[in-house]
Every structure is written in structure tokens, then in C-alpha cells.
Design a protein around this motif. Sequence first.
Motif, PDB file in Angstrom:
ATOM      1  N   THR A  84      -1.170  41.135  35.693  1.00 39.83           N
ATOM      2  CA  THR A  84       0.221  40.943  35.312  1.00 39.83           C
ATOM      3  C   THR A  84       0.906  41.124  36.554  1.00 39.83           C
ATOM      4  O   THR A  84       2.036  40.653  36.893  1.00 39.83           O
ATOM      5  CB  THR A  84       0.704  41.363  34.224  1.00 39.83           C
ATOM      6  OG1 THR A  84       0.481  42.837  34.027  1.00 39.83           O
ATOM      7  CG2 THR A  84      -0.083  40.801  32.921  1.00 39.83           C
ATOM      8  N   ASN A  85       0.646  42.280  37.335  1.00 37.20           N
ATOM      9  CA  ASN A  85       1.118  42.721  38.438  1.00 37.20           C
ATOM     10  C   ASN A  85       1.231  41.676  39.805  1.00 37.20           C
ATOM     11  O   ASN A  85       2.143  42.006  40.478  1.00 37.20           O
ATOM     12  CB  ASN A  85       0.502  44.082  38.922  1.00 37.20           C
ATOM     13  CG  ASN A  85      -0.835  44.007  39.331  1.00 37.20           C
ATOM     14  OD1 ASN A  85      -1.426  43.074  39.221  1.00 37.20           O
ATOM     15  ND2 ASN A  85      -1.277  45.317  39.971  1.00 37.20           N
ATOM     16  N   ASP A  86       0.449  40.861  39.458  1.00 40.54           N
ATOM     17  CA  ASP A  86       0.447  39.714  40.721  1.00 40.54           C
ATOM     18  C   ASP A  86       1.630  38.701  40.183  1.00 40.54           C
ATOM     19  O   ASP A  86       1.495  37.889  40.866  1.00 40.54           O
ATOM     20  CB  ASP A  86      -0.889  39.062  40.783  1.00 40.54           C
ATOM     21  CG  ASP A  86      -1.845  40.281  41.339  1.00 40.54           C
ATOM     22  OD1 ASP A  86      -1.376  40.795  42.299  1.00 40.54           O
ATOM     23  OD2 ASP A  86      -3.041  40.201  40.893  1.00 40.54           O
ATOM     24  N   ALA A  87       1.943  38.707  38.991  1.00 39.96           N
ATOM     25  CA  ALA A  87       2.860  37.651  38.666  1.00 39.96           C
ATOM     26  C   ALA A  87       4.116  37.380  39.659  1.00 39.96           C
ATOM     27  O   ALA A  87       4.341  36.160  39.751  1.00 39.96           O
ATOM     28  CB  ALA A  87       3.510  37.845  37.160  1.00 39.96           C
ATOM     29  N   PRO A  88       4.810  38.324  39.973  1.00 36.47           N
ATOM     30  CA  PRO A  88       5.808  37.966  40.988  1.00 36.47           C
ATOM     31  C   PRO A  88       5.333  37.158  42.339  1.00 36.47           C
ATOM     32  O   PRO A  88       5.984  36.234  42.782  1.00 36.47           O
ATOM     33  CB  PRO A  88       6.605  39.331  41.387  1.00 36.47           C
ATOM     34  CG  PRO A  88       6.097  40.002  40.157  1.00 36.47           C
ATOM     35  CD  PRO A  88       4.825  39.570  39.763  1.00 36.47           C
ATOM     36  N   THR A  89       4.232  37.727  43.064  1.00 37.38           N
ATOM     37  CA  THR A  89       3.629  37.001  43.911  1.00 37.38           C
ATOM     38  C   THR A  89       3.138  35.380  43.547  1.00 37.38           C
ATOM     39  O   THR A  89       3.550  34.487  44.444  1.00 37.38           O
ATOM     40  CB  THR A  89       2.501  37.977  44.420  1.00 37.38           C
ATOM     41  OG1 THR A  89       2.880  39.116  44.996  1.00 37.38           O
ATOM     42  CG2 THR A  89       1.988  37.068  45.857  1.00 37.38           C
TER      43      THR A  89
END
Length: 130
Positions: A84-89
Motif C-alpha cells: 500500500t505504501n507504493d499506491a501514490p507512485t
Amino acid sequence: MVTGDNLQTAKAIALECGILDSIEDATHPTLIEGKDFRALSEREREQIAKKIMVMGRSSPNDKLLLVQALRKGGEVVVVTGDGTNDAPTLHEVCYLCAKRSLLYFLNRIFGACIFQDMKCLENVLNLMED
């Protein structure tokens, strides 16, 4: 290739995959730590983004900053993400890969990856076939 792994591990993987052609290629800014990239001004990041082939010890925000710099320079960027930490990218990129099995496999091997050009992606795919 952008990874949370330390720079030496990232360099070894990049050399084996053909992302880096030789040890001589493994110099700044081709090989950079996330904290060093993050510390640059927006303009400086845009100037070196196309030169970066491997970023180690990166945070999710470092990936986002790299993608933003590449896109601002007119590049088409493909990103895989495994959390989920990759969602913005992932939201920022131009194209999302549709082949979930390939993404899953790449994520299991490398974690989150940014393939700046097709040569890198082709080298990784060729390596997986061997």
C-alpha cells in the motif's frame, strides 16, 4: 531499479540483471541512495533522474519523487509495487502493467521496481527465462 535494499545488494542485482552493464557504470548518479536523491532540489532531481539506473535504500516517497522527475522530463514510466505504501507512485505513473502474474513475480524477486526503459525490463525478463 528502485529498492529498499542496501546499495551494495542493489548494485549486485543490477549487474546480474544487466541494468548496469559493468562495475564502472556503478557510480553516482547512475547508482544513488534514496536519501541523497531526496536531499536534492526539485530541479536537481529532474536533471539527474534520467541518469539513475539504481536507487538503493529508497523510501516510498523517493520512488514517487523519481517518477515525478522522470515524467516532468517527458518520460513514460512503468512501476510495479508490492504494498500500500507504493499506491501514490502507482497512481502517478503513465501506464500500469496489466499482467498481474508478471508483476507478482517481479515483486517477489525485486520488491518494488521502476523500469525506466524497455531494455531494463527485457533484461529482467530474459534473466527469468534462464
